[in-house]
Design a protein around this motif. Structure first.
Motif, short mmCIF file in Angstrom:
data_model
loop_
_atom_site.label_atom_id
_atom_site.label_comp_id
_atom_site.label_asym_id
_atom_site.label_seq_id
_atom_site.Cartn_x
_atom_site.Cartn_y
_atom_site.Cartn_z
N GLU A 1 0.84 -1.21 0.00
CA GLU A 1 0.00 0.00 0.00
C GLU A 1 0.87 1.26 0.00
OE1 GLU A 1 -3.31 -0.30 -0.08
OE2 GLU A 1 -3.21 -2.50 0.06
N CYS B 1 2.69 1.84 -3.25
CA CYS B 1 1.81 2.37 -4.29
C CYS B 1 1.51 3.84 -4.05
CB CYS B 1 0.50 1.58 -4.33
SG CYS B 1 0.73 -0.06 -5.03
N SER C 1 5.62 -2.22 -13.02
CA SER C 1 4.35 -1.51 -13.18
C SER C 1 4.62 -0.03 -13.30
CB SER C 1 3.45 -1.71 -11.95
OG SER C 1 2.91 -2.99 -11.93
N ASN D 1 3.38 4.05 -13.32
CA ASN D 1 2.53 4.80 -12.39
C ASN D 1 1.05 4.78 -12.74
OD1 ASN D 1 3.34 6.15 -14.64
ND2 ASN D 1 3.46 8.16 -13.66
N ALA E 1 -0.71 2.58 -14.02
CA ALA E 1 -1.40 1.32 -13.80
C ALA E 1 -1.08 0.70 -12.45
CB ALA E 1 -1.06 0.35 -14.93
N LEU E 2 -0.72 1.55 -11.47
CA LEU E 2 -0.39 0.98 -10.17
C LEU E 2 -1.64 0.47 -9.47
CD1 LEU E 2 2.40 3.11 -8.52
CD2 LEU E 2 2.47 0.75 -9.30
N ASP E 3 -1.65 -0.81 -9.24
CA ASP E 3 -2.83 -1.42 -8.65
C ASP E 3 -2.39 -2.39 -7.55
OD1 ASP E 3 -5.10 -2.77 -8.00
OD2 ASP E 3 -5.23 -3.88 -9.90
N PRO E 4 -2.63 -2.02 -6.28
CA PRO E 4 -2.15 -2.85 -5.18
C PRO E 4 -2.57 -4.31 -5.29
CG PRO E 4 -3.02 -0.79 -4.34
CD PRO E 4 -3.31 -0.81 -5.81
N ALA E 5 -3.78 -4.55 -5.71
CA ALA E 5 -4.27 -5.93 -5.76
C ALA E 5 -3.48 -6.75 -6.77
CB ALA E 5 -5.75 -5.95 -6.09
N GLN E 6 -3.21 -6.12 -7.93
CA GLN E 6 -2.46 -6.84 -8.95
C GLN E 6 -1.02 -7.08 -8.50
OE1 GLN E 6 -1.33 -4.48 -12.23
NE2 GLN E 6 -0.24 -6.18 -13.18
#
Lengths: 221, 238, 236
Positions: free
Chosen positions: B195, B198, B216, B218, B220-225
């Protein structure tokens, strides 16, 4: 030069606040004198003058090993050694600062040991005090320069306390030989002998220069 | 982009410790004014990479340029500020003395006022003259942050900087990281905390077994992915 | 990458060295057997053809260790470290042999095992310095760092060995060790076996160093293949 002064100041302030190194060295040095005193049968004390210079230097050497082992142990806490290695200056100056701090601490211990030694063995050092300090100081320069370099090595090996004397003692023989010889002549005749003093100067210079240059590689990972 | 305008330019960085390969060829480019997050399971080589970028450790192979400097290792070290697991502080010295010592190592100009400013910003003024060994873990960590920022390095390397910080200090550190980046300097941030990474990083790398396994950007920064990639890497190295 | 100049040289010269050592060793043995028997010392004097030769090889090994160590620090190439390690290990072997053969001769001629003569003392210190370089290497976890420590130690050790000699010479009471060669201490018929012995010891130590380097470079190649193996090559 900034680095040199900073490291020297830092080591001396730390030592002044904790005093653990100087105290450990001093107690160890006095104990060595005591042990040496009892390693001679009572009857043999007639020739104290003959063995005194050697005994004195044995005490100096062993107590300096104790102190040098501590010199870098303090740098390991919080990985402060990495902080030093990051300094953007020639790392030789880090070496010089630490070596001078070690030299000053060792000199203090040498002085106290000599006083104690003189009392125990009934030798009056006062008439030659200044010249004896010079010989002790010249020996201490060599001891602290290679000692500081090898302490930096030993502290990052296994069995660090054991490693330092294994590295240090074989290379100290020329210093010990010259220093003991100079001390003996001085106590006997009150005159500083040329030869041993000159060799001490040469050895000090060689040790200090080589240690200054190679310290860079010792701090690398 | 010319490699001189990059805070980090690394090609094929390898590091071996005897028969163990810690890094197996890392390529990295970080422009000024950007922040890079590095994620990875334990033993992936993150700390080794940070120590190489800081100039503490020599890579076994590869090319590395820090802020345009490659040959002169002294200048490389001067352009980097490091915050590592350990605080790099001397316990017998006070917070202020530690900073003054660091300022002299780096030849910081006008050190006194710079130290005062940092101490104030990090809410350390009251504790400034206490010995470091009497400070709490969180306070010591804030002194360590001040130590890393003191000489205003163009490249700031943070290895697990959030350890020991309470929620408020951690948030302040996040703000500070973004401020450093916005001031045109660069930040490398190593953490387990997806978290926070990100929240602070423009770009995130996932490292596993000494290699970059995922990048990754910026947008497309996605914590879940990232979590999924991280879990896969952790599984592979277990 | 691991086939660097030193490894290539070692691989090229090892067979030549090995082959030339065969006839030389035979000639050496014949020469020693036929050398005149010493009237005073008897058979024990024949250690003369072994003992100093070991010392030459030991000193040469340390010189190579120190120079290769300095080159390793300067250039950072692993090949120099392989040379330094090989020379140190072979050197310690010859130094040990020298220290063992010396007292046997000493007991036979001087009537005691050891004397604190400059040359004996320096050789013993050299043995301790050799042991310390090998120990510091094996007590350091990261081999590259261990190699740097050993190199630094070798660089300090070499001048100290020279200094040592002069310092002890300067302060010595009396030396009972035979004087240097140019002072003509070798009698008739002793020159050839002595010379061939020295040549055999030096070539022999170079041969062993070359063998040791080959082993190390093979190991390096093997490690690299393991690391590059598709499964990630973790060695456990």
């Amino acid at each position: 030069m900034n680095t040199f002064a900073a490291v020297l100041w830092k080591d001396l302030v730390t030592e002044w606040r904790t005093r653990d190194r100087a105290v450990a060295m001093l107690v160890f040095s006095l104990l060595t004198v005591l042990v040496l005193r009892f390693s001679h049968p009572m009857g043999a004390l007639a020739n104290t003058d003959e063995i005194a210079p050697g005994l004195l230097w044995v005490a100096y050497t062993f107590s300096s090993v104790i102190g040098l082992n501590r010199a870098f142990a303090t740098e390991l806490e919080n990985d402060a050694l990495s902080g030093l290695a990051l300094a953007p200056s020639d790392r030789g100056w880090i070496f010089a600062g630490k070596a001078l701090a070690n030299l000053l601490i060792l000199s203090g211990v040498q002085f106290a040991t000599a006083v104690f030694f003189g009392l125990l063995f009934d030798i009056d050092f006062t008439p030659v005090a200044g010249r004896l300090a010079l010989v002790a100081g010249l020996g201490a320069v060599g001891l602290s320069s290679v000692g500081t370099l090898f302490a930096a090595i030993a502290v990052r090996t296994r069995y660090r306390e054991v490693m330092l004397p294994l590295l240090l003692l074989p290379l100290l023989i020329p210093i010990l030989l010259s220093a003991v010889r100079a001390t003996a002549v001085l106590l006997e005749s009150g005159v500083l002998p040329d030869g041993p003093i000159r060799t001490l100067l040469v050895i000090d210079a060689v040790f200090a220069i080589l240690s200054f240059i190679t310290f860079e590689y010792v701090l690398d990972e | 982009m010319s490699s001189d305008s990059l805070a980090i330019f690394a090609r094929g960085i390898e590091k071996r410790f005897g028969h163990v390969a810690a890094l197996r060829g890392i390529d990295l480019e970080l422009p000024f004014g950007r922040s890079l997050g590095i994620l990875g399971p334990n033993g992936a080589g993150k700390s080794t990479l940070v120590r190489i970028l800081a100039g503490l450790s020599r890579p076994t192979a590869g090319q590395l340029r820090i802020a345009g400097e490659e040959k002169d290792r002294r200048r490389v070290r001067g352009r980097v500020g490091l915050l590592s697991h350990a605080t790099l502080l001397y316990p017998a010295l006070s917070a202020r003395e530690n900073l003054r010592f660091t300022a002299r190592l780096y030849g910081v100009e006008d050190a006194q006022s710079r130290i005062d400013t940092l101490l104030e910003e990090l809410a350390l003024t009251a504790a400034a003259d206490r010995r470091v060994d009497t400070l709490s873990r969180g306070m010591a960590q804030r002194v360590a942050i001040a130590r890393a920022l003191l000489h205003q390095p163009p490249l700031l390397l943070l290895d697990e900087p959030f350890t020991g910080l309470d929620v408020r200090s951690a948030e302040e550190l996040e703000v500070r990281i973004r401020a450093v980046r916005d001031a045109g300097r660069s930040v490398v941030l190593v953490s387990h905390d997806i978290e926070r990474i990100c929240a602070c990083a423009d770009r995130v790398l996932v490292i596993s077994q000494g290699r970059v396994v995922h990048t990754s950007e910026n947008a497309a920064l996605d914590p879940a992915q990232l979590r999924a990639v991280y879990d896969r890497a952790a599984e592979a190295s277990a | 990458m691991h086939e660097s100049a030193i490894d290539r040289t070692a691989a090229r010269f090892r067979p030549i060295l090995g082959l030339s050592l065969v006839p030389l060793s035979v000639a050496y043995a014949v020469l020693v057997m036929n050398a005149p028997l010493d009237r005073v010392q008897g058979i024990i004097q024949k250690i003369l053809y072994v003992h100093p030769a070991m010392a030459f090889a030991a000193y040469l090994g340390f010189l190579i260790t120190a120079v290769a160590g300095a080159l390793y620090l300067w250039r950072g190439e692993e090949q120099y470290d392989r040379l330094a390690l090989a020379a140190a290990q072979v050197g310690v072997l010859f130094c040990t042999l020298n220290i063992i053969t010396g007292p046997i001769w000493g007991k036979g001629t001087w009537g005691r095992w050891w004397s604190w003569d400059p040359r004996l003392t320096v050789t013993m210190l050299l043995w301790f310095v050799y042991i310390a370089t090998l120990l510091v290497r094996s007590f350091t976890e990261d081999p590259a760092r261990g190699a740097r420590f050993a190199a630094v130690y070798g660089i300090l050790g070499a001048p100290v060995m020279v200094l040592n000699y002069f310092v002890i010479e300067l302060f010595r009471g009396r030396a009972i060790h035979p004087e240097n060669l140019e002072q003509g201490s070798l009698g008739d018929g002793m020159g050839w076996p002595f010379l061939v012995g020295a040549v055999v010891a030096i070539l022999g130590s170079l041969y062993l160093i070359a063998c040791r380097i080959e082993v190390e470079s093979l190991r390096a190649i093997w490690l690299q293949r393991r690391r590059e193996a598709p499964d990630g090559g973790e060695c456990t």
